[in-house]
Design a protein around this motif. Structure first.
Motif, PDB file in Angstrom:
ATOM      1  N   GLU A 662      99.437  34.287  37.995  1.00  0.00           N
ATOM      2  CA  GLU A 662      99.436  33.776  36.700  1.00  0.00           C
ATOM      3  C   GLU A 662      98.668  32.432  36.297  1.00  0.00           C
ATOM      4  N   THR A 663      99.007  31.669  37.340  1.00  0.00           N
ATOM      5  CA  THR A 663      97.975  30.438  36.955  1.00  0.00           C
ATOM      6  C   THR A 663      96.447  30.794  36.947  1.00  0.00           C
ATOM      7  N   VAL A 664      96.239  31.686  38.165  1.00  0.00           N
ATOM      8  CA  VAL A 664      94.850  32.057  38.285  1.00  0.00           C
ATOM      9  C   VAL A 664      94.189  32.740  36.919  1.00  0.00           C
ATOM     10  N   ALA A 665      95.358  33.643  36.380  1.00  0.00           N
ATOM     11  CA  ALA A 665      94.821  34.428  35.248  1.00  0.00           C
ATOM     12  C   ALA A 665      94.491  33.353  33.867  1.00  0.00           C
ATOM     13  N   ARG A 666      95.418  32.297  33.902  1.00  0.00           N
ATOM     14  CA  ARG A 666      95.311  31.363  32.949  1.00  0.00           C
ATOM     15  C   ARG A 666      94.062  30.517  33.106  1.00  0.00           C
ATOM     16  N   THR A 667      93.804  30.193  34.220  1.00  0.00           N
ATOM     17  CA  THR A 667      92.537  29.248  34.569  1.00  0.00           C
ATOM     18  C   THR A 667      91.304  30.422  34.299  1.00  0.00           C
ATOM     19  N   LEU A 668      91.367  31.520  34.554  1.00  0.00           N
ATOM     20  CA  LEU A 668      90.317  32.167  34.180  1.00  0.00           C
ATOM     21  C   LEU A 668      89.893  32.421  32.710  1.00  0.00           C
ATOM     22  N   ASP A 669      90.975  32.210  31.984  1.00  0.00           N
ATOM     23  CA  ASP A 669      90.918  32.468  30.569  1.00  0.00           C
ATOM     24  C   ASP A 669      90.303  31.205  30.140  1.00  0.00           C
ATOM     25  N   ALA A 670      90.619  30.165  30.694  1.00  0.00           N
ATOM     26  CA  ALA A 670      90.145  28.681  30.197  1.00  0.00           C
ATOM     27  C   ALA A 670      88.502  28.676  30.639  1.00  0.00           C
ATOM     28  N   LEU A 671      88.253  29.441  31.473  1.00  0.00           N
ATOM     29  CA  LEU A 671      86.814  29.473  31.993  1.00  0.00           C
ATOM     30  C   LEU A 671      86.283  30.202  31.045  1.00  0.00           C
ATOM     31  N   ASP A 672      86.483  31.314  30.642  1.00  0.00           N
ATOM     32  CA  ASP A 672      85.911  32.165  29.648  1.00  0.00           C
ATOM     33  C   ASP A 672      85.910  31.548  28.243  1.00  0.00           C
ATOM     34  N   HIS A 673      86.722  30.745  27.961  1.00  0.00           N
ATOM     35  CA  HIS A 673      86.604  30.033  26.494  1.00  0.00           C
ATOM     36  C   HIS A 673      85.466  29.105  26.533  1.00  0.00           C
ATOM     37  N   LEU A 674      84.666  28.769  27.655  1.00  0.00           N
ATOM     38  CA  LEU A 674      83.733  27.959  27.634  1.00  0.00           C
ATOM     39  C   LEU A 674      82.605  28.651  27.400  1.00  0.00           C
ATOM     40  N   ASP A 675      82.483  29.767  27.663  1.00  0.00           N
ATOM     41  CA  ASP A 675      81.252  30.841  27.419  1.00  0.00           C
ATOM     42  C   ASP A 675      80.414  30.324  26.073  1.00  0.00           C
ATOM     43  N   PRO A 676      80.931  30.285  25.009  1.00  0.00           N
ATOM     44  CA  PRO A 676      80.246  30.045  23.931  1.00  0.00           C
ATOM     45  C   PRO A 676      79.407  28.799  23.802  1.00  0.00           C
ATOM     46  N   ALA A 677      80.168  27.630  24.709  1.00  0.00           N
ATOM     47  CA  ALA A 677      79.229  26.464  24.746  1.00  0.00           C
ATOM     48  C   ALA A 677      77.909  26.509  25.339  1.00  0.00           C
ATOM     49  N   PHE A 678      77.738  27.545  26.378  1.00  0.00           N
ATOM     50  CA  PHE A 678      76.235  27.782  27.040  1.00  0.00           C
ATOM     51  C   PHE A 678      75.466  28.515  26.181  1.00  0.00           C
ATOM     52  N   ASP A 679      75.805  28.967  25.122  1.00  0.00           N
ATOM     53  CA  ASP A 679      74.785  29.504  24.097  1.00  0.00           C
ATOM     54  C   ASP A 679      74.022  28.617  22.936  1.00  0.00           C
ATOM     55  N   GLU A 680      74.594  27.250  23.161  1.00  0.00           N
ATOM     56  CA  GLU A 680      74.108  26.403  22.293  1.00  0.00           C
ATOM     57  C   GLU A 680      72.668  25.933  23.242  1.00  0.00           C
ATOM     58  N   PRO A 681      71.592  25.665  22.290  1.00  0.00           N
ATOM     59  CA  PRO A 681      70.380  25.441  22.998  1.00  0.00           C
ATOM     60  C   PRO A 681      70.463  24.034  23.813  1.00  0.00           C
ATOM     61  N   ASP A 682      71.116  23.304  23.552  1.00  0.00           N
ATOM     62  CA  ASP A 682      71.561  22.028  24.453  1.00  0.00           C
ATOM     63  C   ASP A 682      71.912  22.397  25.885  1.00  0.00           C
ATOM     64  N   MET A 683      72.659  23.590  25.791  1.00  0.00           N
ATOM     65  CA  MET A 683      73.240  23.818  27.233  1.00  0.00           C
ATOM     66  C   MET A 683      72.612  24.879  27.879  1.00  0.00           C
ATOM     67  N   GLN A 684      72.068  25.683  27.115  1.00  0.00           N
ATOM     68  CA  GLN A 684      71.330  27.098  27.667  1.00  0.00           C
ATOM     69  C   GLN A 684      70.684  26.900  29.329  1.00  0.00           C
ATOM     70  N   PRO A 685      69.982  25.656  29.799  1.00  0.00           N
ATOM     71  CA  PRO A 685      69.653  25.972  30.972  1.00  0.00           C
ATOM     72  C   PRO A 685      70.609  25.780  32.006  1.00  0.00           C
ATOM     73  N   LEU A 686      71.831  25.459  31.664  1.00  0.00           N
ATOM     74  CA  LEU A 686      73.219  25.535  32.611  1.00  0.00           C
ATOM     75  C   LEU A 686      73.961  26.754  32.572  1.00  0.00           C
ATOM     76  N   ARG A 687      73.497  27.777  32.017  1.00  0.00           N
ATOM     77  CA  ARG A 687      74.196  29.046  31.814  1.00  0.00           C
ATOM     78  C   ARG A 687      74.125  29.641  33.123  1.00  0.00           C
ATOM     79  N   SER A 688      73.095  29.501  33.795  1.00  0.00           N
ATOM     80  CA  SER A 688      73.175  30.378  35.255  1.00  0.00           C
ATOM     81  C   SER A 688      74.279  29.687  36.063  1.00  0.00           C
TER      82      SER A 688
END
Length: 867
Positions: A662-688
């Protein structure tokens, strides 16, 4: 004679005497020299070391005599005392001519030396407190003893001051060896061991490191600190309030040191205690001392309270001595204290050392003058890495003073760029860049601020546009600092696209500019980026070799300086990967707060991921999660989602190993919620990098659920990303996890994958990769190899460190230098010119951060480059 019996009786070995590895190694390689001297002020452990040498000689079958010297040991008496010492030590039997008329001392010594030569076994003579010997004894019988010693006689001399001995002939024959104060100064790991033995777990590692910094390597200072802490019910509070102004420390300084000084000397030292560093001119200007150089030379030779820097005339007071003296300074009349600070401020202002001038003007009560000087100090402080001091001054300056001066606002922005206010600095820099009327120097300055702010804030998407506008010539408003900052900006971009070779090319391009003065911080950041490129490619040995000498050099200004702390975060990560968890943890001790305040995102990742790994290795899962939660919080506070992603991915690793679904699932959800941040132009070089962290996390989660097909798919994604980013360790981690998947399937290729990953990591110097990636991997490898796991702490540096740091010719020169050969002999041995030898020596001094031939050899031994 009873007095000779006492002089020939060694003192008792201290119960808690530490056997210091580098000093034991020095003895082991040089115990057969004719003359071995130990020169250091009181309290650095000379007598203890001589007692250890005596024991080691005994263990090797050498007959040893001990003699404690005294002021009354004139030539004849010294010779007689030496005879008694040799007899009482069992070296020689009783003489047959005890009642014969005495001959002159030289004849007596000649007979004595002949008797020693006739023994046919090695003989050691230890002469302690030799500084007490009269000069005619030193220049007479002692000199004669050394120059005429038979091959089986070895003389060890302990003295507080250098003796007027002529040892050049012995040195030319490689028959002399000397240890000095810096050789005896306690290293961090030694202080930690002593504190652990005396206080156990009453102090944290950070607190022990803080005590080491206070003692500054002075053995008796550390013992006094331990005594003060032992008697307190709250050890942590005792560390915070350690002071030489009361208790046993104060008593030591009063009775053992300052009571022996002339009143004029004591008065001058009290007045000089307001100075962090000084030379003879500044010392005289502030204290009024009539012969400052003679006084300082004598104090540096005879007491532990002064420490001179290598290759410089600048001197500093030992921290404890300064604390004691400041206590006395504060009892001077207020008017006198103010006058002394005014003198110091004026002297520094004349030398355009504005930070020190401002500090003393402020202490003198002249706030207006202090603010003027402080404003002029900000530029230098921001470029040499003293950002904490710069921020303190900036906060004291009136807002109107800064707001009304564009140049001062630029300097202020340079200070704020590497802080939690980097957003303000970036906004102002962008305003200047948008101003068509801004001068070329102002634009160049603004570009450097914008790039620094973007790097500190992990907004790497801003860098390409800044690079496109970067001036690379002096005529375009640039300069050496702008050039280095531009190269660093390009290197940082290359680092995060996986082009390590290009990173190192940019760093190499900085070398012609040097690293002194206002280039210090920029050059340090470049060197750090080069080390990170090696670390990310999976070569911890190369990473350590690239930055360790610079770390040792930076620590001369204190362990907690910004540059030293940034270097330490990278070296700690490399040391851990090489299997030395204890040293990695010690490198980070009492430095995390500095790394948090002034570290770039990659420094934070190195530090906290290393701490988490160390905790896991020790079975401290809670400690590992605490480190990762701290990294996650720092990422949130800084607005750096990459830090949050890395922290969350490693939390998944920890929880998955314990099956917390359950903790792993919750932590993976938190990881997924960060995804849109790496679409920002300032952050795109860090998407990989974000995608790589997610791929590993999902693969571990799938393994936990035994969804092996899904695990393989996620590992395929991770493999492609790791190869693209040239993350050597991650490439091997994928192999390890694929091996685990194969083992769960019963596939025979499992061991092939595990062995390949293990072997490739080992070739690169990584001793921890398999165990860190998955606990099962280490067990499977251990069973397959039918050998115990590799030791957690390597006993010595391997040859890779030498190859990474030195050229083959430099290594040859260093070997011959370690054998004591002069330049001409080295040139003959290598069949090169003397100028070529000098050129190689110059390079060695730079790489090893050494100021002399002896210092270069000692640094090389510390790095494991020579034995």
């Amino acid at each position: 004679m009873s007095e000779f019996v006492l002089k020939a009786t060694p003192p008792r070995m201290p119960r808690a005497a530490l056997e210091r590895a580098h000093l034991h190694d020095a003895f082991r390689h040089r115990h057969d020299r004719t003359a071995l001297t130990v020169v250091a002020p009181a309290g650095f452990g000379k007598t203890t070391l001589l007692l250890q040498w005596r024991r080691w000689w005994h263990d090797a079958g050498t007959r040893v005599a001990w003699l404690t010297a005294g002021e009354d040991d004139r030539p004849a008496r010294f010779t007689l005392a030496l005879q008694h010492a040799l007899r009482l030590g069992g070296v020689l039997g009783e003489a047959n001519d005890q009642h014969a008329p005495r001959r002159d001392t030289i004849a007596e010594l000649t007979t004595l030396l002949a008797a020693i030569a006739a023994l046919g076994v090695d003989v050691g003579v230890v002469i302690d407190e030799a500084e007490r010997l009269p000069e005619d004894t030193v220049r007479g019988p002692l000199q004669y003893l050394l120059l005429n010693a038979p091959a089986n006689l070895h003389v060890a001399i302990g003295t507080r001051v250098a003796l007027p001995l002529l040892l050049s002939e012995l040195a030319a024959k490689d028959q002399s060896f000397a240890l000095k104060t810096e050789d005896l100064r306690l290293r961090l790991e030694e202080s930690l061991a002593i504190l652990d033995a005396r206080l156990g777990d009453r102090l944290t590692l950070d607190e022990r490191a803080r005590v080491h910094g206070i003692a500054d390597g002075w053995a008796i200072g550390l013992q006094l600190a331990i005594s003060a802490i032992e008697s307190e019910p709250d050890p942590a509070r005792a560390v915070q309030h350690l002071s030489a102004r009361h208790g046993a420390m104060q008593e030591y300084f009063v009775t053992s040191l300052f009571a022996r000084l002339p009143p004029e000397t004591s008065a001058c030292l009290v007045r000089a205690s307001i100075l962090e560093h000084f030379d003879a001119r500044l010392f005289q200007s502030v204290t009024g001392c009539r012969q400052p150089q003679d006084m300082l030379d004598r104090l540096a030779r005879e007491t532990p309270i002064l420490a001179a820097g290598e290759g410089t005339q600048w001197i500093r007071l030992h921290p404890l001595a300064r604390d004691f003296l400041l206590g006395k300074f504060e009892k001077l009349p207020p008017r006198e204290r103010s006058a002394l600070h005014t003198r110091a401020s004026s002297w520094y202002a004349e030398c355009e050392r504005w930070h020190e001038a401002a500090t003393h003007a402020f202490a003198a009560g002249d706030d207006a003058l202090a603010q003027t000087y402080a404003a002029r100090s900000l530029w230098a402080l921001s470029t040499i890495g003293k950002l904490a001091e710069a921020r303190e001054w900036l906060e004291r300056l009136p807002h109107a003073m800064v707001a009304g001066d564009t140049d001062l606002r630029l300097v202020a922005a340079a200070v704020l760029a590497f802080s939690d206010r980097n957003g303000e600095a970036l906004a102002f820099a962008q305003d200047v860049l948008a101003d068509r009327e801004a001068t070329a120097p102002a634009r160049a300055h603004a570009l450097r601020i914008a790039a620094g702010s973007a790097a500190f804030g992990d907004r790497l998407g801003l860098l390409p546009a800044l690079v496109d506008r970067w001036p690379m010539s002096h005529d375009a408003g640039g300069g050496p600092l702008s050039t280095l900052a531009g190269l660093n900006t390009r290197a940082l971009s290359a680092l995060h696209t996986g082009d390590g070779g290009q990173v190192r090319a940019y760093v190499a391009a900085q070398q012609p500019h040097g690293d002194a003065g206002t280039l210090r911080l920029a050059a340090a950041l470049g060197r750090m980026l080069g080390a990170l490129s090696h670390l990310w490619e999976g070569h911890p040995v190369r990473a350590e070799a690239a930055v360790l000498p610079a770390l040792l050099h930076a620590e001369r200004d204190g362990r907690r300086g910004m540059i030293a702390c940034l270097y330490a975060s990278v070296v700690a990560a490399a040391r851990y990967e090489r299997g030395d968890a204890a040293q990695a943890q010690a490198l980070l001790a009492d430095r995390l707060d500095v790394i948090e305040r002034h570290g770039f995102p990659d420094n934070l990742v190195c530090a906290y991921r290393t701490l988490a790994n160390i905790a896991l290795e020790a079975g401290d899962e809670a400690g590992a999660l605490a480190a990762l939660h701290t990294l996650e919080s720092l990422g949130a506070r800084r607005g750096a989602p990459r830090l949050q992603a890395i922290a969350l991915a490693h939390q998944v690793r920890v929880h998955a190993m314990s099956g917390r679904k359950e903790t792993v699932a919750r932590t993976l959800d938190a990881l997924d919620h960060l995804d849109p941040a790496f679409d920002e132009p300032d952050m795109q070089p860090l998407r990989s990098e974000y995608r790589l962290a997610v791929a590993f996390a999902r693969a571990r989660a799938a393994l936990m659920h035994e969804r092996l097909d899904a695990a393989e798919l996620h590992l395929a994604d991770a493999d492609l990303l790791a190869e693209t980013l040239q993350r050597g360790n991650d490439v091997q981690r994928v192999k390890v996890l694929r091996g685990i998947v194969a083992s769960r399937r019963g596939d025979p290729k499992a061991m092939t994958l595990l062995r390949e990953a293990h072997d490739l990591a080992a070739l690169a110097g990584n001793a921890r990769l398999a165990a860190d990636t998955h606990p099962l991997a280490a067990r499977l490898l251990e069973e397959a190899l039918d050998t115990p796991p590799p030791p957690a702490q390597p006993k010595s540096r391997d040859r890779h460190a030498r190859a990474a740091l030195l050229t083959s010719k430099e290594a040859e020169v260093l070997d011959l230098l370690g054998k004591g050969l002069p330049n001409k002999a080295i040139a003959r041995a290598l069949d090169v010119s003397g100028e070529t030898v000098k050129w190689h020596l110059k390079n060695l001094f730079v790489k090893l951060s050494a100021g002399s031939r002896r210092h270069a050899v000692e640094r090389a031994r510390m790095l494991g480059l020579v034995t």
